[in-house]
Scaffold this motif. Sequence first.
Motif, mmCIF file in Angstrom:
data_model
loop_
_atom_site.group_PDB
_atom_site.id
_atom_site.type_symbol
_atom_site.label_atom_id
_atom_site.label_comp_id
_atom_site.label_asym_id
_atom_site.label_seq_id
_atom_site.Cartn_x
_atom_site.Cartn_y
_atom_site.Cartn_z
ATOM 1 N N LEU A 1 0.757 -1.399 -0.047
ATOM 2 C CA LEU A 1 -0.138 -0.181 -0.094
ATOM 3 C C LEU A 1 0.617 1.231 -0.018
ATOM 4 N N ILE A 2 0.442 2.328 -0.707
ATOM 5 C CA ILE A 2 0.973 3.667 -0.501
ATOM 6 C C ILE A 2 0.864 4.146 1.071
ATOM 7 N N ASN A 3 1.789 4.687 1.589
ATOM 8 C CA ASN A 3 1.632 5.131 2.861
ATOM 9 C C ASN A 3 1.867 6.576 3.015
ATOM 10 N N PHE A 4 1.626 7.438 1.952
ATOM 11 C CA PHE A 4 1.754 8.929 2.059
ATOM 12 C C PHE A 4 0.847 9.477 1.084
ATOM 13 N N GLY A 5 0.778 10.658 1.279
ATOM 14 C CA GLY A 5 0.232 11.557 -0.014
ATOM 15 C C GLY A 5 -1.281 11.466 -0.255
ATOM 16 N N LYS A 6 -1.566 11.447 -1.487
ATOM 17 C CA LYS A 6 -3.002 11.469 -2.035
ATOM 18 C C LYS A 6 -3.432 10.198 -2.167
ATOM 19 N N HIS A 7 -2.516 9.378 -2.258
ATOM 20 C CA HIS A 7 -2.947 7.678 -2.486
ATOM 21 C C HIS A 7 -2.644 6.815 -1.288
ATOM 22 N N LYS A 8 -2.557 7.611 -0.129
ATOM 23 C CA LYS A 8 -2.434 6.807 1.030
ATOM 24 C C LYS A 8 -3.531 5.994 1.400
ATOM 25 N N GLY A 9 -2.856 4.566 1.780
ATOM 26 C CA GLY A 9 -3.970 3.479 1.786
ATOM 27 C C GLY A 9 -4.373 2.801 0.926
ATOM 28 N N LYS A 10 -4.034 3.237 -0.679
ATOM 29 C CA LYS A 10 -4.436 2.342 -1.635
ATOM 30 C C LYS A 10 -3.412 1.387 -2.266
ATOM 31 N N ARG A 11 -3.712 0.512 -2.665
ATOM 32 C CA ARG A 11 -2.727 -0.633 -3.283
ATOM 33 C C ARG A 11 -2.080 -0.115 -4.384
ATOM 34 N N VAL A 12 -0.623 -0.373 -4.273
ATOM 35 C CA VAL A 12 0.214 0.259 -5.225
ATOM 36 C C VAL A 12 0.059 -0.142 -6.655
ATOM 37 N N GLU A 13 -0.436 -1.282 -6.924
ATOM 38 C CA GLU A 13 -0.797 -1.800 -8.235
ATOM 39 C C GLU A 13 -1.990 -1.069 -8.532
ATOM 40 N N ASP A 14 -3.050 -0.785 -7.715
ATOM 41 C CA ASP A 14 -4.369 0.065 -8.297
ATOM 42 C C ASP A 14 -4.115 1.498 -8.375
ATOM 43 N N VAL A 15 -2.918 1.866 -7.827
ATOM 44 C CA VAL A 15 -2.384 3.506 -8.212
ATOM 45 C C VAL A 15 -1.847 3.286 -9.671
ATOM 46 N N PHE A 16 -0.853 2.398 -9.995
ATOM 47 C CA PHE A 16 -0.557 2.176 -11.130
ATOM 48 C C PHE A 16 -1.783 2.005 -12.329
ATOM 49 N N ASP A 17 -2.751 1.472 -11.849
ATOM 50 C CA ASP A 17 -3.853 1.289 -13.230
ATOM 51 C C ASP A 17 -4.392 2.471 -13.336
ATOM 52 N N VAL A 18 -4.644 3.520 -12.245
ATOM 53 C CA VAL A 18 -5.360 4.708 -12.612
ATOM 54 C C VAL A 18 -4.526 5.872 -12.782
ATOM 55 N N GLU A 19 -3.133 5.594 -12.352
ATOM 56 C CA GLU A 19 -2.393 6.880 -12.810
ATOM 57 C C GLU A 19 -1.084 6.270 -13.032
ATOM 58 N N PRO A 20 -0.615 5.725 -14.122
ATOM 59 C CA PRO A 20 0.720 5.176 -14.327
ATOM 60 C C PRO A 20 2.041 6.068 -14.204
ATOM 61 N N SER A 21 1.634 7.323 -14.457
ATOM 62 C CA SER A 21 2.853 8.197 -14.388
ATOM 63 C C SER A 21 3.284 8.400 -12.877
ATOM 64 N N TYR A 22 2.633 7.838 -12.001
ATOM 65 C CA TYR A 22 2.916 8.155 -10.391
ATOM 66 C C TYR A 22 4.237 7.121 -10.206
ATOM 67 N N TYR A 23 4.413 6.160 -10.986
ATOM 68 C CA TYR A 23 5.743 5.615 -10.896
ATOM 69 C C TYR A 23 6.912 6.444 -11.278
ATOM 70 N N SER A 24 6.707 7.006 -12.651
ATOM 71 C CA SER A 24 7.827 7.937 -12.809
ATOM 72 C C SER A 24 8.050 8.942 -11.935
ATOM 73 N N TRP A 25 7.046 9.625 -11.454
ATOM 74 C CA TRP A 25 7.111 10.477 -10.091
ATOM 75 C C TRP A 25 7.848 10.273 -9.187
ATOM 76 N N MET A 26 7.688 9.147 -8.663
ATOM 77 C CA MET A 26 8.283 8.462 -7.356
ATOM 78 C C MET A 26 9.700 8.201 -7.968
ATOM 79 N N MET A 27 10.076 7.566 -9.041
ATOM 80 C CA MET A 27 11.367 7.366 -9.380
ATOM 81 C C MET A 27 12.260 8.570 -9.453
ATOM 82 N N GLN A 28 11.480 9.474 -9.989
ATOM 83 C CA GLN A 28 12.387 10.868 -10.304
ATOM 84 C C GLN A 28 12.429 11.667 -9.058
ATOM 85 N N GLY A 29 11.676 11.390 -8.127
ATOM 86 C CA GLY A 29 11.472 12.158 -6.841
ATOM 87 C C GLY A 29 12.467 11.946 -5.792
ATOM 88 N N ASP A 30 12.553 12.524 -4.740
ATOM 89 C CA ASP A 30 13.501 12.603 -3.696
ATOM 90 C C ASP A 30 13.140 11.725 -2.751
#
Length: 341
Positions: A220-249
């Motif tokens: 599960l994502i444990n911070f921010g707007k997707h807190k409490g959601k399954r990581v794979e479910d977040v990828f389903d609805v917002e695939p760019s979230y992966y790139s944002w995290m990989m490029q983030g701090d």
Amino acid sequence: MKLQLKRPLAFFDLETTGTNIGADRIVEISVIKLHPDGTDEVKTWRVHPGIPIPLESSLVHGIYDEHIQNEKQFKELGQEIADFIHESDLAGYNSNKFDIPMLMEEFLRAGVNFDLESRHFVDVQNIFHQMEQRTLKAAYQFYCNKEILNAHSAEADTRATMEVLLAQIERYADTEWEDKKGNRSKPVVGDVEALHKFTNLSRPVDFAGRMVYNEQGEELINFGKHKGKRVEDVFDVEPSYYSWMMQGDFPLYTKRKLEEIYKRWNAKKAASRQQNRVQPPNQGGGAPSSNNVFQNNGPKSSPSIHQGQQQYPKPFKKKEEPAKPVDEDMLAQLANKFRKG
């Protein structure tokens, strides 16, 4: 020594949909207002948060969506709560970091005027942490009754840590502990696997706690707007979230675990697309996909043709015209044909 009060002190605690002060909401607030004369008043409100309560939060405080579906929202209760504590100082456990900021967020959203400037805040957790220090030095003194020699050198601190653990196992061998669900156990034992479970109760995926496991072992994502959601479910609805995290701090190990989940998610998607491309075989009864009797996988069979016998196109047959009636010209032609020379 008794507590000396000049005005009421309101002890309060919140149960919420989560720990994100900006995004989560209150589902229950309980206040004990202690008066200077020693009397107290108690009030508790259940609150409809206006958003679903994540299962992970419900498992902690026991409040589920069906328990608050008929309750009022905070915007309807806010003024009543403010009136009850309006002349009071505030106290709680970890209240300075969580309960007071969360309560103020709700007041502001509801448009309730509640002034904090003239109040005192007493955080009981801070008293506990400052009076009972949680440093290695304090632990070594408490459990081993020793002072660390050469403190803050790596070897001295490492040896002290080892001795503290051995002393903890001995001290708490028969000590019961109760978790947030009311389950009792004796978790401090001489078993590394058991100690691992006890010292990782938050079940982090990445140590930094940006992702955690739920009861089913799903990330599960444990911070921010997707807190409490399954990581794979977040990828389903917002695939760019992966790139944002990989490029983030984010810590490198967090990115490593995220990449593992992303690759697994991608593999599932690819397998699903491949399955959708495979068409099931024609089981009969349906029309062929083409008028041509020849297909890529060989000639089709017909119920009237034996298996293994090849079927070819039937030759074109001209439509027969109806016979003409016999007349005198036809008889003359026949007589000439058979006349002897």
